[in-house]
Enzyme design. Structure first.
Site, mmCIF file in Angstrom:
data_model
loop_
_atom_site.group_PDB
_atom_site.id
_atom_site.type_symbol
_atom_site.label_atom_id
_atom_site.label_comp_id
_atom_site.label_asym_id
_atom_site.label_seq_id
_atom_site.Cartn_x
_atom_site.Cartn_y
_atom_site.Cartn_z
ATOM 1 N N ASP A 117 -7.749 -6.173 -6.042
ATOM 2 C CA ASP A 117 -7.613 -4.874 -5.379
ATOM 3 C C ASP A 117 -8.113 -3.766 -6.298
ATOM 4 O O ASP A 117 -7.863 -3.780 -7.501
ATOM 5 C CB ASP A 117 -6.151 -4.635 -5.007
ATOM 6 N N HIS A 152 -6.084 -6.574 -1.777
ATOM 7 C CA HIS A 152 -5.092 -5.560 -1.414
ATOM 8 C C HIS A 152 -4.087 -6.141 -0.428
ATOM 9 O O HIS A 152 -2.909 -5.795 -0.448
ATOM 10 C CB HIS A 152 -5.812 -4.360 -0.796
ATOM 11 N N SER A 163 0.821 -1.202 0.000
ATOM 12 C CA SER A 163 0.000 0.000 0.000
ATOM 13 C C SER A 163 0.861 1.262 0.000
ATOM 14 O O SER A 163 1.697 1.441 -0.873
ATOM 15 C CB SER A 163 -0.959 -0.048 1.198
#
Length: 563
Positions: free
Chosen positions: A417, A479, A225
């Site tokens: 994601d 994710h 991220s």
């Protein structure tokens, strides 16, 4: 037959209640809401980076570091029998001026699999900014998994696909204020990449002074991220500090970085949302797709003016999420578009997150992991830390040519994601101008055969490699790819660390199903249902478990669930 239908109906209702439980709220790993502005010093532009940029004024003499590994040895960890797992944890003061302290948890490589001195040292960083890397210890790449779904669960099993089976794993809560890290006064919280780099570098220097046996091992940095912004800056900083090594400093043997679902080049990644939403997933229609051109143009204008914290750019992503829902369905989960969520994923109850919150705020746990001096409770993410970093939409892509000339780089994306999707990643990788631009363009796609949790062969994903750069599209991944695809993510990181081809079968590089069976968490099959995205398999298995337990545990007119 009627009993089976009733049982499955009960399971379905309970699953839905659990999925909408407000406890243990998962905060957005990338916060696209309007961030609080600050009058404090801005992040320096890349054009102003000078020699002084690498003169770490906070760097204290390593002669002052007096601790030994035994000072950080974790003994009597609640929920785990002694002798099962070796780990070290605690706080290191990396900025004496602000009394800034970074918390770490270090798991040497599993000696039953690999000699720690033959394994690399791999740092893991969660993103946010301001989100704790302890999430990865309990939910993703780390060795600890809670047994059961009760918020007060305090028993662990060892994750058979833990990355410490291939590397010495070092998890760090950074920057200051994240997780169990702290400063004495909020004025000491960081506001720019330079301060983050300096504190990270200082931490590694102190860590290697204490754990000197590991200081010469191959060194890698990984994360997900917003770590896609952190990591290129940190790696570049280390390379430059190695070139200008100061007295008493330790040269860091940096060999590579691995970035998962990273937020690295917002200019391209934000622009990719409409392509991903319409062509790659179908979560928006033609009308919404046409409307995005104007939204994207407004965002790009802000970025071109150096405004890396604008409502215009936040609006692009928020509109995508809003448009993904309808009058009959909630909007999609930003971390896994197979799921729907009224809050787009902000309230997604990740398996283990509630237990993690309770566990890390217990006094006996804080004592065991040497974090009793941390003055605040542990939270998954810190909004204050997030709000002070106002350059979150600034690109880190300009650092890649330098990195690719010196170290290996793995970029991977979970297939499902949305927020840091594979379309945006693919596009920005194609924009890197480096010595192997043409080779990258011409590189053939590979099909990666991996191993399932049962040891069977399965498709792990697709990708390409040229020189020092590898990209992997990880099938089945969200994710948080290591969370829901533990075996293939372990295969992936092992190949990268060993510098092995993704064309080889997993058994040829020593990857096979682990011999240690994973115990089944028994509370209504909820963990299973959540992990596989709420599919019917979870309900069926959960119902079977409940039925067996009820048959064996019926007493005095009521049923009790036994762990």
């Amino acid at each position: 037959m009627n009993i089976k239908i009733i049982l499955l109906s009960i399971i379905l209702i309970i699953q839905l209640l659990l999925l909408n439980n407000n406890g243990g709220i998962v905060e957005s790993k990338i916060n696209f809401s309007k961030r609080k502005q600050t009058d404090r010093k801005p992040n320096p532009s890349p054009k102003t980076y000078t020699k002084e940029y690498y003169d770490n004024k906070y760097l204290k003499s390593l002669k002052n570091v007096k601790q030994t590994p035994n000072d950080f040895l974790v003994t009597d960890l609640p929920g785990l029998d002694n002798g099962i797992l070796t780990s070290f944890s605690g706080l290191l003061t990396t900025n004496e001026t602000s009394d800034g302290n970074l918390f770490f948890w270090f798991f040497p490589a599993n000696e039953t699999v690999i000699n720690p001195m033959d394994a690399p040292l791999l740092v893991w960083l969660n993103g946010g900014p301001g989100c704790s890397s302890m999430d990865s210890v309990f939910i993703e790449t780390g060795p600890l998994r809670f047994i059961g779904d009760s918020d007060n669960s305090d028993k662990f099993y060892i994750n058979p696909w833990s990355w410490h089976n291939s590397a010495n794993m070092l998890y760090i809560d950074q920057p200051f204020g994240t997780g169990l890290s702290f400063v004495s006064d909020n004025d000491g919280l960081v506001t720019n990449d330079l301060e983050i780099n300096q504190n990270f570098y200082q931490f590694i220097q102190e860590f290697f002074q204490i754990f000197s046996n590991y200081s010469t091992l191959p060194f890698f940095i990984s994360g997900e991220s917003y770590a896609g912004h952190y990591i290129p800056h940190m790696a570049s900083y280390i390379l430059n500090m190695n070139e200008n090594l100061s007295k008493d400093s330790i040269k860091i043997n940096l060999q590579g970085v691995a970035i998962g679902n990273g937020y690295t080049h917002p200019t391209t990644q934000i622009n990719s949302y409409r392509e991903f939403g319409y062509y790659a997933t179908g979560i928006i229609g033609q009308r919404q797709y046409n409307n995005y051109e104007n939204l994207n143009n407004l965002c790009q204008e802000q970025l071109s003016q150096g405004n890396y914290n604008s409502d215009e750019c936040a609006n692009v992503f928020n509109t995508l999420l809003d448009d993904s829902g309808s009058s009959n369905t909630s909007q999609v989960n930003m971390y896994d578009y197979r799921l729907n969520d009224p809050t787009a994923g902000n309230n997604w109850p990740l398996p283990g997150i509630n237990q993690e919150f309770v566990y890390l705020n217990r006094d006996d746990v804080r004592s065991a992991i040497h974090a009793t001096v941390t003055p605040h409770q542990w939270n998954e993410c810190n909004d204050t830390v997030n709000g002070l970093l106002t350059n979150q939409d600034e690109s880190s892509l300009y650092l890649f040519p330098e990195l690719l000339s010196n170290i290996r780089v793995l970029i991977y994306n979970g297939q499902f994601d949305v927020i840091c999707n594979h379309v945006g990643t693919t596009e920005y990788l194609n924009q890197i101008e480096w010595d192997y631009t043409q080779e990258w363009s011409d590189a053939p796609r590979f099909t990666w055969t991996s191993v399932g949790t049962d040891g069977s062969l399965q498709s792990g994903g697709y990708g390409k490699t040229a020189a020092n750069l590898t990209f992997v599209l990880a099938l089945g991944g969200s994710h948080m790819y290591p969370m829901n695809m533990p075996s293939t993510s372990f295969d992936m990181i092992t190949r990268f660390l060993k510098n092995k081809s993704f064309n080889d079968l997993p058994q040829s590089i020593g990857i096979d199903a682990p011999s240690t069976p994973k115990p089944v968490p028994l509370t209504l099959g909820a963990w299973i249902g959540i992990t596989v995205g709420g599919c019917a398999f979870g309900f069926l298995v959960g119902g079977l478990i409940i039925y067996i337990i009820m048959k064996k545990s019926s007493k005095n007119g009521y049923y009790k669930v036994i762990q």
